[in-house]
Design a protein around this motif. Sequence first.
Motif, PDB file in Angstrom:
ATOM      1  N   ASP A 124       0.864  -1.179   0.000  1.00 29.97           N
ATOM      2  CA  ASP A 124       0.000   0.000   0.000  1.00 29.97           C
ATOM      3  C   ASP A 124       0.902   1.230   0.000  1.00 29.97           C
ATOM      4  O   ASP A 124       1.902   1.270   0.722  1.00 29.97           O
ATOM      5  CB  ASP A 124      -0.913   0.013   1.240  1.00 29.97           C
ATOM      6  N   ASP A 125       0.546   2.239  -0.792  1.00 32.40           N
ATOM      7  CA  ASP A 125       1.384   3.436  -0.849  1.00 32.40           C
ATOM      8  C   ASP A 125       1.140   4.377   0.326  1.00 32.40           C
ATOM      9  O   ASP A 125       1.896   5.331   0.520  1.00 32.40           O
ATOM     10  CB  ASP A 125       1.180   4.182  -2.171  1.00 32.40           C
ATOM     11  N   GLU A 126       0.104   4.114   1.124  1.00 28.64           N
ATOM     12  CA  GLU A 126      -0.189   4.952   2.283  1.00 28.64           C
ATOM     13  C   GLU A 126       0.329   4.290   3.564  1.00 28.64           C
ATOM     14  O   GLU A 126      -0.076   3.177   3.909  1.00 28.64           O
ATOM     15  CB  GLU A 126      -1.695   5.186   2.403  1.00 28.64           C
ATOM     16  N   GLU A 127       1.208   5.004   4.269  1.00 29.97           N
ATOM     17  CA  GLU A 127       1.823   4.433   5.473  1.00 29.97           C
ATOM     18  C   GLU A 127       0.783   4.113   6.542  1.00 29.97           C
ATOM     19  O   GLU A 127       0.863   3.068   7.202  1.00 29.97           O
ATOM     20  CB  GLU A 127       2.863   5.395   6.039  1.00 29.97           C
ATOM     21  N   GLU A 134       6.392  -2.171  -8.029  1.00 26.60           N
ATOM     22  CA  GLU A 134       7.741  -2.705  -8.274  1.00 26.60           C
ATOM     23  C   GLU A 134       8.327  -3.313  -7.001  1.00 26.60           C
ATOM     24  O   GLU A 134       8.902  -4.412  -7.031  1.00 26.60           O
ATOM     25  CB  GLU A 134       8.660  -1.594  -8.806  1.00 26.60           C
ATOM     26  N   GLN A 135       8.175  -2.608  -5.884  1.00 24.13           N
ATOM     27  CA  GLN A 135       8.649  -3.151  -4.602  1.00 24.13           C
ATOM     28  C   GLN A 135       7.898  -4.420  -4.242  1.00 24.13           C
ATOM     29  O   GLN A 135       8.479  -5.364  -3.689  1.00 24.13           O
ATOM     30  CB  GLN A 135       8.473  -2.117  -3.488  1.00 24.13           C
ATOM     31  N   ALA A 136       6.604  -4.444  -4.564  1.00 22.34           N
ATOM     32  CA  ALA A 136       5.790  -5.618  -4.243  1.00 22.34           C
ATOM     33  C   ALA A 136       6.323  -6.861  -4.920  1.00 22.34           C
ATOM     34  O   ALA A 136       6.504  -7.906  -4.284  1.00 22.34           O
ATOM     35  CB  ALA A 136       4.335  -5.370  -4.654  1.00 22.34           C
ATOM     36  N   LEU A 137       6.593  -6.775  -6.220  1.00 22.52           N
ATOM     37  CA  LEU A 137       7.078  -7.950  -6.955  1.00 22.52           C
ATOM     38  C   LEU A 137       8.443  -8.392  -6.445  1.00 22.52           C
ATOM     39  O   LEU A 137       8.708  -9.591  -6.331  1.00 22.52           O
ATOM     40  CB  LEU A 137       7.137  -7.639  -8.454  1.00 22.52           C
ATOM     41  N   ALA A 138       9.303  -7.430  -6.120  1.00 22.39           N
ATOM     42  CA  ALA A 138      10.622  -7.779  -5.580  1.00 22.39           C
ATOM     43  C   ALA A 138      10.480  -8.487  -4.236  1.00 22.39           C
ATOM     44  O   ALA A 138      11.170  -9.485  -3.967  1.00 22.39           O
ATOM     45  CB  ALA A 138      11.482  -6.516  -5.437  1.00 22.39           C
ATOM     46  N   SER A 139       9.584  -7.989  -3.385  1.00 22.60           N
ATOM     47  CA  SER A 139       9.376  -8.611  -2.073  1.00 22.60           C
ATOM     48  C   SER A 139       8.800 -10.009  -2.208  1.00 22.60           C
ATOM     49  O   SER A 139       9.187 -10.928  -1.475  1.00 22.60           O
ATOM     50  CB  SER A 139       8.427  -7.752  -1.229  1.00 22.60           C
ATOM     51  N   ILE A 140       7.877 -10.188  -3.140  1.00 19.06           N
ATOM     52  CA  ILE A 140       7.261 -11.498  -3.346  1.00 19.06           C
ATOM     53  C   ILE A 140       8.303 -12.510  -3.816  1.00 19.06           C
ATOM     54  O   ILE A 140       8.347 -13.647  -3.343  1.00 19.06           O
ATOM     55  CB  ILE A 140       6.101 -11.386  -4.346  1.00 19.06           C
ATOM     56  N   ASP A 141       9.173 -12.091  -4.739  1.00 19.02           N
ATOM     57  CA  ASP A 141      10.212 -12.996  -5.235  1.00 19.02           C
ATOM     58  C   ASP A 141      11.193 -13.383  -4.136  1.00 19.02           C
ATOM     59  O   ASP A 141      11.667 -14.518  -4.068  1.00 19.02           O
ATOM     60  CB  ASP A 141      10.973 -12.344  -6.397  1.00 19.02           C
ATOM     61  N   GLU A 142      11.495 -12.427  -3.261  1.00 17.38           N
ATOM     62  CA  GLU A 142      12.478 -12.680  -2.200  1.00 17.38           C
ATOM     63  C   GLU A 142      11.883 -13.435  -1.021  1.00 17.38           C
ATOM     64  O   GLU A 142      12.487 -14.372  -0.495  1.00 17.38           O
ATOM     65  CB  GLU A 142      13.060 -11.355  -1.700  1.00 17.38           C
ATOM     66  N   LEU A 173       0.324 -14.969   1.146  1.00 16.79           N
ATOM     67  CA  LEU A 173      -0.803 -14.062   0.953  1.00 16.79           C
ATOM     68  C   LEU A 173      -0.309 -12.629   0.812  1.00 16.79           C
ATOM     69  O   LEU A 173       0.585 -12.197   1.543  1.00 16.79           O
ATOM     70  CB  LEU A 173      -1.755 -14.169   2.156  1.00 16.79           C
ATOM     71  N   ILE A 174      -0.923 -11.887  -0.143  1.00 21.48           N
ATOM     72  CA  ILE A 174      -0.604 -10.485  -0.361  1.00 21.48           C
ATOM     73  C   ILE A 174      -1.855  -9.652  -0.128  1.00 21.48           C
ATOM     74  O   ILE A 174      -2.899  -9.925  -0.723  1.00 21.48           O
ATOM     75  CB  ILE A 174      -0.139 -10.231  -1.820  1.00 21.48           C
ATOM     76  N   PHE A 175      -1.752  -8.646   0.736  1.00 19.64           N
ATOM     77  CA  PHE A 175      -2.792  -7.629   0.824  1.00 19.64           C
ATOM     78  C   PHE A 175      -2.352  -6.495  -0.091  1.00 19.64           C
ATOM     79  O   PHE A 175      -1.329  -5.852   0.154  1.00 19.64           O
ATOM     80  CB  PHE A 175      -2.977  -7.157   2.260  1.00 19.64           C
ATOM     81  N   LEU A 176      -3.135  -6.237  -1.143  1.00 19.29           N
ATOM     82  CA  LEU A 176      -2.681  -5.399  -2.242  1.00 19.29           C
ATOM     83  C   LEU A 176      -3.624  -4.237  -2.492  1.00 19.29           C
ATOM     84  O   LEU A 176      -4.815  -4.432  -2.779  1.00 19.29           O
ATOM     85  CB  LEU A 176      -2.582  -6.281  -3.507  1.00 19.29           C
ATOM     86  N   ASP A 177      -3.095  -3.028  -2.368  1.00 18.13           N
ATOM     87  CA  ASP A 177      -3.866  -1.837  -2.706  1.00 18.13           C
ATOM     88  C   ASP A 177      -4.045  -1.780  -4.224  1.00 18.13           C
ATOM     89  O   ASP A 177      -3.208  -2.279  -4.973  1.00 18.13           O
ATOM     90  CB  ASP A 177      -3.117  -0.594  -2.212  1.00 18.13           C
ATOM     91  N   VAL A 178      -5.154  -1.181  -4.677  1.00 21.66           N
ATOM     92  CA  VAL A 178      -5.415  -1.090  -6.116  1.00 21.66           C
ATOM     93  C   VAL A 178      -4.742   0.136  -6.714  1.00 21.66           C
ATOM     94  O   VAL A 178      -3.960   0.039  -7.666  1.00 21.66           O
ATOM     95  CB  VAL A 178      -6.930  -1.068  -6.399  1.00 21.66           C
ATOM     96  N   ARG A 179      -5.035   1.312  -6.156  1.00 20.34           N
ATOM     97  CA  ARG A 179      -4.520   2.549  -6.730  1.00 20.34           C
ATOM     98  C   ARG A 179      -3.213   2.934  -6.070  1.00 20.34           C
ATOM     99  O   ARG A 179      -3.162   3.313  -4.899  1.00 20.34           O
ATOM    100  CB  ARG A 179      -5.553   3.663  -6.578  1.00 20.34           C
ATOM    101  N   MET A 180      -2.114   2.819  -6.855  1.00 21.16           N
ATOM    102  CA  MET A 180      -0.789   3.190  -6.382  1.00 21.16           C
ATOM    103  C   MET A 180      -0.062   3.880  -7.525  1.00 21.16           C
ATOM    104  O   MET A 180      -0.348   3.610  -8.699  1.00 21.16           O
ATOM    105  CB  MET A 180       0.004   1.945  -5.945  1.00 21.16           C
ATOM    106  N   PRO A 181       0.889   4.749  -7.220  1.00 25.79           N
ATOM    107  CA  PRO A 181       1.665   5.386  -8.287  1.00 25.79           C
ATOM    108  C   PRO A 181       2.524   4.351  -9.019  1.00 25.79           C
ATOM    109  O   PRO A 181       2.971   3.372  -8.428  1.00 25.79           O
ATOM    110  CB  PRO A 181       2.534   6.401  -7.537  1.00 25.79           C
ATOM    111  N   GLY A 182       2.728   4.568 -10.307  1.00 24.67           N
ATOM    112  CA  GLY A 182       3.493   3.610 -11.085  1.00 24.67           C
ATOM    113  C   GLY A 182       2.667   2.373 -11.376  1.00 24.67           C
ATOM    114  O   GLY A 182       1.515   2.457 -11.806  1.00 24.67           O
ATOM    115  N   MET A 183       3.223   1.207 -11.137  1.00 22.21           N
ATOM    116  CA  MET A 183       2.508  -0.051 -11.347  1.00 22.21           C
ATOM    117  C   MET A 183       1.426  -0.215 -10.291  1.00 22.21           C
ATOM    118  O   MET A 183       1.718  -0.281  -9.098  1.00 22.21           O
ATOM    119  CB  MET A 183       3.486  -1.237 -11.283  1.00 22.21           C
TER     120      MET A 183
END
Length: 242
Positions: free
Chosen positions: A7-10, A36-44, A49-59
């Motif tokens: 999520d882009d909001e802290e 971009e950070q999300a995909l890197a974190s998932i790979d590492e 389970l991922i809690f994923l915000d829809v509207r974020m800057p960039g991807m």
Amino acid sequence: MRIVIVDDEELARLRLQRLVSEIEGCELVGEAENGEQALASIDELEPDLIFLDVRMPGMDGMEVAAKLAEYQEPPAVVFCTAYDEYALEAFNTLAQGYIVKPVQKNQLEQVIAKSRRLTRPQTASSGNAEQAGRRHISAKTRKGVELIPIESVRCFVADQKYVTVIHGGGETLIDETLKELEQEFSPDFIRVHRNALVAINKIEGLQRENSGQQVLRLQESDYKPQVSRRHLSTVRTLLERL
């Protein structure tokens, strides 16, 4: 359940962190503030389970979900957003849940329980009885159908939609999933990474690269599959018993 929050909001991340910490059987292993950070974190981190915000800057979240759909074994995805008009689009992806902010604990518990039931590949570890006696992997190549003896296989490596068999005769692409292969050939093969399944009797040792990554040395092969942090303790325990 190993969980990553995106999520882009802290403040939204902090709220989810607190709620997740109150639910038994859940471990927050990482967070990200963009796609971009999300995909890197998932790979590492290889979360369940991922809690994923829809509207974020960039991807945005939808683009992240589309990328995850290409994985051999994607984590469960639950969208968390303040905009309920995305619900229909979200369920056209691999999403297993959709929560409108502000997130409530009872919603979180329900969606985690659902995701836990849907993300357990080990529940099918008994495999397919019809395939249990298979001694070869068949692959369609330019030469026709190639039969690769199981005893010659060093490892299976997944790359998005394809699996490469690394064997005594070289490397061959096959039309099977890593999950299916793991179910069928366990316990002779061990998962060492989200994208790698290794023949136990071909392992020569575990070594640390200059980059800090842990890799396996395999018999008569230059390929060194990476061992993820999630699987490292299991691999070390196995090697101590061999």
